[in-house]
Design an enzyme around this catalytic site. Sequence first.
Site, PDB file in Angstrom:
ATOM      1  N   HIS A 103       0.886  -1.169   0.000  1.00 10.68           N
ATOM      2  CA  HIS A 103       0.000   0.000   0.000  1.00 10.68           C
ATOM      3  C   HIS A 103       0.922   1.216   0.000  1.00 10.68           C
ATOM      4  CE1 HIS A 103      -2.518  -2.909   2.288  1.00 10.68           C
ATOM      5  NE2 HIS A 103      -3.550  -2.296   1.753  1.00 10.68           N
ATOM      6  N   ASP A 106       2.208   1.989   3.369  1.00  9.54           N
ATOM      7  CA  ASP A 106       3.145   1.021   3.985  1.00  9.54           C
ATOM      8  C   ASP A 106       4.582   1.464   3.773  1.00  9.54           C
ATOM      9  OD1 ASP A 106       0.938  -0.647   4.301  1.00  9.54           O
ATOM     10  OD2 ASP A 106       1.411  -1.852   2.522  1.00  9.54           O
ATOM     11  N   HIS A 273     -11.274 -14.135   3.032  1.00  9.87           N
ATOM     12  CA  HIS A 273     -12.481 -13.379   2.702  1.00  9.87           C
ATOM     13  C   HIS A 273     -13.537 -14.315   2.127  1.00  9.87           C
ATOM     14  CE1 HIS A 273     -10.013  -9.391   2.051  1.00  9.87           C
ATOM     15  NE2 HIS A 273      -9.793  -9.963   3.228  1.00  9.87           N
ATOM     16  N   ASP A 298      -5.042 -13.673  -2.835  1.00 10.40           N
ATOM     17  CA  ASP A 298      -4.392 -13.384  -1.560  1.00 10.40           C
ATOM     18  C   ASP A 298      -4.432 -14.692  -0.777  1.00 10.40           C
ATOM     19  OD1 ASP A 298      -3.723 -10.809  -2.081  1.00 10.40           O
ATOM     20  OD2 ASP A 298      -4.948  -9.906  -0.503  1.00 10.40           O
ATOM     21  N   ASP A 311      -6.072 -13.769   8.947  1.00  6.48           N
ATOM     22  CA  ASP A 311      -4.881 -13.709   8.097  1.00  6.48           C
ATOM     23  C   ASP A 311      -3.748 -14.617   8.547  1.00  6.48           C
ATOM     24  OD1 ASP A 311      -5.908 -11.808   6.277  1.00  6.48           O
ATOM     25  OD2 ASP A 311      -5.340 -10.146   7.572  1.00  6.48           O
TER      26      ASP A 311
HETATM   27  C1  XLS Z   1      -7.933  -6.668   4.084  1.00  6.98           C
HETATM   28  C2  XLS Z   1      -7.391  -6.870   2.753  1.00  6.98           C
HETATM   29  C3  XLS Z   1      -6.202  -6.000   2.410  1.00  6.98           C
HETATM   30  C4  XLS Z   1      -5.990  -5.978   0.921  1.00  6.98           C
HETATM   31  C5  XLS Z   1      -5.149  -4.860   0.440  1.00  6.98           C
HETATM   32  O1  XLS Z   1      -8.666  -7.482   4.610  1.00  6.98           O
HETATM   33  O2  XLS Z   1      -7.083  -8.224   2.621  1.00  6.98           O
HETATM   34  O3  XLS Z   1      -5.072  -6.436   3.091  1.00  6.98           O
HETATM   35  O4  XLS Z   1      -5.443  -7.169   0.474  1.00  6.98           O
HETATM   36  O5  XLS Z   1      -5.675  -3.631   0.743  1.00  6.98           O
HETATM   37 NI    NI Z   2      -6.065  -9.074   0.986  1.00  6.86          NI
HETATM   38 NI    NI Z   3      -7.979  -9.539   4.197  1.00  4.94          NI
END
Ligand code: XLS
Ligand code: NI
Ligand code: NI
Length: 442
Positions: A103, A106, A273, A298, A311
Site C-alpha cells: 500500500h 506502507d 475473505h 491473496d 490472516d
Molecule cells: C484486508 C485486505 C487488504 C488488501 C489490500 O482485509 O485483505 O489487506 O489485500 O488492501
Molecule cells: Ni487481501
Molecule cells: Ni484480508
Amino acid sequence: MTDFFTTVPGPIAYEGPDSDNPLAFRWYDAARTVAGRRMEDHLRFAACYWHSFAWDGSDIFGAGTLDRPWHREGLDPLDAAKAKMAAAFEFFEKLTVPFWCFHDRDIAPEGRTFKESAALLDEMVDEAQGHMERTGTQLLWGTANLFSHPRFQAGAATNPDPELFAYAAAQVCHCLEATHRLGGQNYVLWGGREGYETLLNTDIGRELEQLARFLAMVVEHKHRIGFDGLILIEPKPFEPTKHQYDFDVAAVHAFLQSHDLIGEVHVNIEVNHATLSGHDFAHEVAVARAAGIFGSVDANAGDDRLGWDVDRFPVSVEQMTLGMYEILRGGGFDSGGCNFDAKLRRQSTARDDLFHAHIGGMDTMARSLLAAAAMLEDGELAGAVADRYAGWDDDLGRRIMSGEETLPGLRDRALGVAEPGRTSGRQEALENLVARYVERAR
Ligand code: XLS
Ligand code: NI
Ligand code: NI
C-alpha cells in the site's frame, strides 16, 4: 544487504520432502517443471509489506509485540521508512520470493498535506526501484490505503462528502502511477471502508453509483498512462464495515456487469475473505473463472472458530489443492499470483519467525499445486463431472439449450415418457479420490 535478519543467512533453498532443515523448502522447488511451467511461474509468490513490515503486532486490546526497530519513537519518518524497506528487501531476497506487494502508506510516511504525502511516496518509490534492481524482486501489485486515516471514516469513493471522493481519487491516481513506474503487474482496489454501518444514515443507491464512477475513472487513467496490468477488486463481505459492497465474487461480477466494466476489472480473491462470505475458496475461484474475471489470489487462511479476517499463513493442503485445481483449470495465473496477505501471530516475536511462516505457506501452496496438477492431468475428476452432464450433449439437452423447446412442448413430451432415472453424485468417492492426490503429491 542489511543485517536485520542476522540468524538467517539465506537464500532459502529447496532440499526436498525428507529434509529436516526448518529453514529450507521441502516442496517449493522453483525450477521444477509442473504441468508445462516452472513452479515459480505457476505460483508467482509475493510477500506483502503491510503485515510483515508495517504492522507491529498490535491488536485492539494491546500494543505492538514485534521487534520492528523502525517503529521506535523519535526516528525521522523518512529514515525509518528507508530502514524498514532495507529490511523488507533483505527478507525478499533471502526468502527468494519473486514478487512483493504494497500500500502507498506502507512504504512512505504520510505528510501534512496531500502534496507532501505524494512527494514522500515518490521518494520511497525511487528507493524501492533501487532495491528491486539490486535484488531482482518484482512488483505483483500496488494499492492505495483508503481506510486507515481518520479522513476515510465514512469511506472513500462511497463517502457522503465528494471532497473525500476527490481526495481518494488523487491518492489512487498517484499510487497507480507509482505502481506503473515500478513495473507493477496489477493494481488492487480493496474496498476498505466502501460499505456502511447503518441504513439510518446511508443512501446505498448513491454510494454504488459513486463507486462505479470511481472505478471508471481508475480504468480511464490506467489506459491513459499505458498501464497494461489488471485492475483488481478484492471482495470481502464485512470488516471493517458491517456491510461491504464488494461482498463476494458474484456481487462484484454483477456490479461490473451493470456498469459496463467487464473486461476492464478482474478480482483478487482472498482465501479468508471467501470463507467469511460463507463460501469455499475454490468456489470463489470457480465463480470468477466462469465469469471470466479471475485475476489473482491473496493466499492466507482463516480460523474455523474465529469469524474475522485472522490472516494466518496457509496451512491446509486440501483447501489449497481444491483452489489450485480451479486455478489450473482456467489456465493458471496470467499477471496474477499468490500474495501472502498473511501475518504472524503476535507472540511470534523472533525475527526468523517471518521466514518460518512464509516457508510453510510456500510449501503448502507448492504441494497443493502438485496435487492439483496431477488431478488435472489424470482427468478422472473432470471425467466424472463430464459424465454427470452427458445428457446435455445429447438430443434433449441440445434442443433445450438451442431454444427449440418451449414449456408446453416439454409438457407434451412429459406426457409420453417415464419418470426420469437418477444417478449417484458420488461425492464421497470423489472426496476419496481427491484425498489420494493430496496424499500422493510428490
Ligand atoms: C484486508 C485486505 C487488504 C488488501 C489490500 O482485509 O485483505 O489487506 O489485500 O488492501
Ligand atoms: Ni487481501
Ligand atoms: Ni484480508
